[in-house]
Write an enzyme that holds these catalytic residues in place. Structure first.
Site, PDB file in Angstrom:
ATOM      1  N   LYS A  45      -0.390   8.538   1.521  1.00 18.98           N
ATOM      2  CA  LYS A  45      -0.984   7.341   0.932  1.00 18.98           C
ATOM      3  C   LYS A  45       0.156   6.345   0.678  1.00 18.98           C
ATOM      4  O   LYS A  45       1.300   6.759   0.428  1.00 18.98           O
ATOM      5  CB  LYS A  45      -1.680   7.718  -0.393  1.00 18.98           C
ATOM      6  CG  LYS A  45      -2.186   6.533  -1.224  1.00 18.98           C
ATOM      7  CD  LYS A  45      -3.309   5.783  -0.546  1.00 18.98           C
ATOM      8  CE  LYS A  45      -3.737   4.521  -1.331  1.00 18.98           C
ATOM      9  NZ  LYS A  45      -4.498   3.580  -0.489  1.00 18.98           N
ATOM     10  N   CYS A 128      -1.897  -4.512   3.560  1.00 20.00           N
ATOM     11  CA  CYS A 128      -3.038  -4.047   2.780  1.00 20.00           C
ATOM     12  C   CYS A 128      -4.034  -5.182   2.570  1.00 20.00           C
ATOM     13  O   CYS A 128      -3.662  -6.237   2.061  1.00 20.00           O
ATOM     14  CB  CYS A 128      -2.609  -3.497   1.419  1.00 20.00           C
ATOM     15  SG  CYS A 128      -4.050  -3.037   0.435  1.00 20.00           S
TER      16      CYS A 128
HETATM   17  O1  RRO Z   1      -5.367   1.071  -1.084  1.00 19.31           O
HETATM   18  C1  RRO Z   1      -6.027   0.275  -0.397  1.00 19.31           C
HETATM   19  O2  RRO Z   1      -6.921  -0.451  -0.864  1.00 19.31           O
HETATM   20  C2  RRO Z   1      -5.767   0.086   1.036  1.00 19.31           C
HETATM   21  C3  RRO Z   1      -4.516  -0.058   1.571  1.00 19.31           C
HETATM   22 BR1  RRO Z   1      -2.959   0.130   0.562  1.00 19.31          BR
HETATM   23  C4  RRO Z   1      -4.362  -0.358   2.965  1.00 19.31           C
HETATM   24  O3  RRO Z   1      -3.265  -0.524   3.512  1.00 19.31           O
HETATM   25  N1  RRO Z   1      -5.486  -0.467   3.711  1.00 19.31           N
HETATM   26  C5  RRO Z   1      -6.700  -0.341   3.182  1.00 19.31           C
HETATM   27  O4  RRO Z   1      -7.689  -0.485   3.904  1.00 19.31           O
HETATM   28  N2  RRO Z   1      -6.838  -0.042   1.844  1.00 19.31           N
END
Ligand code: RRO
Length: 304
Positions: A45, A128
């Site tokens: 993650k 993100c």
């Molecule tokens: O954590 C998120 O909301 C998230 C991340 Br960091 C990302 O890079 N891509 C995404 O779809 N969700």
């Protein structure tokens, strides 16, 4: 016998399937389990400097093969994650450590902390879709390159950069990060953001209102992004987006990817998805009379 082994900037993968960032990557134990289930490599993650709760629920909506998420980067912070990476390494597969910072210096600070765990690669998440500043790096060639430069100053571990499809500057960003010293490109992060509304209540379903779109729908877009990037850079690419089958994976590979990320498909196929995609890739190689997956990389016949 066909050979599925591949390589990303000197990191050897026994097969080209990679667990994508954000899916089952929250703890060392689950990463280890995914590694043991047959993935060629696993991505954590995305981890930032400080612990972060993320967005309010619901953070995910499943429309049947198409997902929206607005997790909002929930993570325990870099210091707390060092031990998780060490545990993940017990799975015996390369670990890709996904990181985020609010600016280039913070990216480097996070990398400095996580490198204590000696992951095999860092993946800089400059894309993100769910936090205010998340996309800005990935849409701007100068900012994205600056993040890479700062990170390369503090580590000799190979660095990938995860790009967003939500920009007309995709190729410029890819070229800029390559020039800044990126070793690999990961393409793509979620599309969007998108929105789903509950008609009866009149409210958005996601707590955050909007969220990144993933799943089957984005496979053709991801393949096109991989293709455009591959034509313009020399560094290897991890093709991510809508991979559910060997055919999906082969399309990313023929477009120019050396490995393929698998994320949303885990919902349908659980951890069997890595073995399933590998088996189907082997059948494709046999059908095309190729001995190695490396021969399939970029094997696109352009239409005349
Ligand atoms: O954590 C998120 O909301 C998230 C991340 Br960091 C990302 O890079 N891509 C995404 O779809 N969700």
């Amino acid at each position: 016998m066909t050979n599925l082994s591949t390589e990303l900037a000197g990191v050897k993968l026994e097969n080209p399937t990679v667990l994508s960032a954000g899916v089952l990557g929250n703890t060392g134990e689950i990463l280890k389990r995914v590694a043991l289930s047959g993935a060629g490599a696993v991505t954590t993650k995305t981890i930032g400097l400080k612990p972060r709760k993320g967005n309010k629920n619901p953070t995910i909506v499943d429309l049947g093969g198409v997902f929206l998420n607005s997790m909002g980067l929930p993570n325990p912070g870099a210091e707390n994650f060092v031990e998780e990476i060490k545990i993940a390494k017990e799975g015996g597969k390369p670990i890709i450590s996904s990181v985020f910072g609010k600016d280039a210096d913070e990216f480097a600070e996070v990398v400095k902390i996580l490198k204590k765990a000696e992951p095999d690669m860092f993946e800089l998440n400059v894309s993100c879709p769910n936090i205010g500043s998340g996309l800005s790096f990935g849409c701007d060639p100068f900012s994205a390159a600056n993040v890479v430069r700062k990170v390369k100053e503090v580590t000799s571990i190979p660095v990938s950069v995860k790009l967003t499809p939500n920009t007309h500057l995709l190729v410029k960003v890819a070229k800029a990060v390559e020039e800044a010293g990126a070793d690999v490109i990961t393409a793509i992060n979620c599309l969007g953001p998108g929105m789903v509304i509950d008609v009866d209540s009149g409210r958005p379903v996601l707590g955050n209102g909007v969220g990144g779109v993933s799943g089957r729908l984005i496979r053709p877009i991801a393949t096109r992004c991989v293709y455009s990037i591959a034509k313009n850079v020399k560094i290897p690419i991890i093709g991510v987006g809508g991979v559910y089958s060997g055919d999906d994976a082969a399309q990313h590979i023929i477009a120019g990817a050396s490995a393929v990320g698998i994320g949303t498909a885990v919902k349908d196929h659980y951890l069997d998805v890595f073995g399933k995609v590998c088996e189907e890739l082997e059948e494709i190689l046999e059908r095309k009379k190729l001995k190695s997956i490396k021969e399939l990389v970029g094997l696109l016949e352009e239409n005349k």
